[in-house]
Design an enzyme around this catalytic site. Structure first.
Site, PDB file in Angstrom:
ATOM      1  CG  HIS A  95      -4.864  -2.198   5.230  1.00  0.00           C
ATOM      2  ND1 HIS A  95      -4.529  -3.463   4.787  1.00  0.00           N
ATOM      3  CD2 HIS A  95      -3.674  -1.562   5.469  1.00  0.00           C
ATOM      4  CE1 HIS A  95      -3.212  -3.586   4.765  1.00  0.00           C
ATOM      5  NE2 HIS A  95      -2.676  -2.452   5.180  1.00  0.00           N
ATOM      6  CG  HIS A  99       0.440  -0.236   1.606  1.00  0.00           C
ATOM      7  ND1 HIS A  99      -0.880  -0.612   1.516  1.00  0.00           N
ATOM      8  CD2 HIS A  99       0.880  -0.697   2.798  1.00  0.00           C
ATOM      9  CE1 HIS A  99      -1.222  -1.292   2.589  1.00  0.00           C
ATOM     10  NE2 HIS A  99      -0.163  -1.353   3.397  1.00  0.00           N
ATOM     11  CG  ASP A 159       0.211   0.753   6.288  1.00  0.00           C
ATOM     12  OD1 ASP A 159      -0.926   0.264   6.122  1.00  0.00           O
ATOM     13  OD2 ASP A 159       1.257   0.084   6.140  1.00  0.00           O
ATOM     14  CG  HIS A 207       1.946  -0.101  11.660  1.00  0.00           C
ATOM     15  ND1 HIS A 207       0.984   0.512  10.877  1.00  0.00           N
ATOM     16  CD2 HIS A 207       2.272  -1.241  11.017  1.00  0.00           C
ATOM     17  CE1 HIS A 207       0.752  -0.234   9.818  1.00  0.00           C
ATOM     18  NE2 HIS A 207       1.520  -1.299   9.878  1.00  0.00           N
TER      19      HIS A 207
END
EC number: 3.5.1.108
Length: 322
Positions: A100, A257, A261, A284
């Site tokens: 973030h 969001h 990310d 991720h």
């Protein structure tokens, strides 16, 4: 430490005068904040410091005696299970949940900053990048006497993991096209494409919060994780219902969001990418795999200074949802 040549010295700056080039940027002054760690639940303080040209984004663990430094680089990532985590696995040192803050720096084109942190994860704040963008706004941005460098994608590169895919291909500017698909009716299928230009990240992406399901939160807490998670710093769903009383900040906050990310994860390349990233249910781990694949292929990219003409040539931001 690096699998590729130091990106900070990958171009020759003979006779550089600044004319015609987009300049590297840092902060005008130091600024800090405190918050809780998403997983530890402990109070954490970070301080962002200005840094010189070609310094990059570097974290410093001030709570440890030797205050080790950890460049925010894809090849320094040691864990991607619940966040993007830098560290030294052999010493048991980590800095988690960097994405973030990294997204806030990428979205405002901050190239160089030293980040002091007194714990093993970045505070979650409200679950978005907006609090970090507020810090940047408070102190302002300073241009440095060196050209901003970008990683120009020269050919398509794609990775796949457990049905999740991510692809990067040549393009003008930097764009992320992201699609998610959840069984929960509160999310369902969402897709968004963002072509990043000045102001786009802060206006359309930065406030999108992290999210999770109630049963997952309960399982993580049983495992000693998510101790700092709450409705104040995440969107929590129970089946098809959003539990937060205030509801969503955007109708499609979830895919926004995921783009946030991805932007933060991809900034661990060491420089901003110049290309289009297309992702399907990526996270991720897959974001990191994409950088590994791209930067392992010397024919797939080159590091070049960003010219003002190229920046002006980027089309107006495009937002599309489905």
């Amino acid at each position: 430490m690096n699998n590729i040549a130091d990106l900070g010295s990958a171009i020759t700056q003979t006779g550089f005068s600044g004319d015609g080039y987009v300049l590297q940027r840092t902060l005008k002054a130091s600024i800090g904040c405190a918050g809780v760690g998403l997983h530890s639940g402990q109070k954490i303080r970070i301080t962002l410091h200005p840094a010189p040209a070609d310094h990059g984004i570097v974290f410093r663990r001030t709570d440890l005696d030797d205050q080790p430094l950890f460049p925010a680089r894809y090849d320094g990532v040691i864990d991607t299970r619940l966040c993007t985590c830098l560290g030294d696995a052999a010493r048991g040192i980590k800095i988690g949940t960097i994405e973030h803050l990294m997204a806030a720096l990428a979205g405002t084109r901050i190239d160089n900053v030293l980040i002091d942190i007194d714990a093993d994860e970045v505070p979650v704040m409200d679950g978005s990048s907006a609090p970090f963008n507020f810090l940047i706004d408070c102190v302002g941005i300073e241009e440095l006497d060196a050209p901003r460098q970008v990683i120009e994608v020269l050919k398509p590169v794609e990775v796949e993991y457990n049905g999740c895919t991510a692809r990067v291909e040549p393009a003008n500017g930097f764009e992320i096209d992201f699609e998610i698909d959840f069984a929960s009716k509160a999310i369902a299928n969402q897709r968004m494409s963002v072509k990043f230009d000045d102001g786009v990240f802060v206006a359309d992406i930065a406030r999108a919060r992290t999210f999770g399901f109630l049963h997952e939160v309960e399982a993580m807490r049983s495992a000693g994780l998510a101790r700092g998670g709450s409705l104040d710093n995440a969107v929590v769903l129970s089946g098809d219902e959003v539990m937060n009383e205030e509801g969503l900040r955007y109708e499609d906050e979830f895919v926004r969001h995921k783009i946030l990310d991805a932007l933060g994860d991809l900034y661990t390349a060491g420089n901003q990418l110049q290309g289009k990233v297309t992702a399907y249910k990526s996270g991720h781990h897959v974001n990191n795999l994409l950088l590994q694949a791209l930067l392992a292929d010397e024919d797939a990219y080159r590091v070049v200074p960003l010219t003002k003409a190229a920046l002006r040539g980027v089309s107006e931001p495009m937002l599309a949802t489905a």
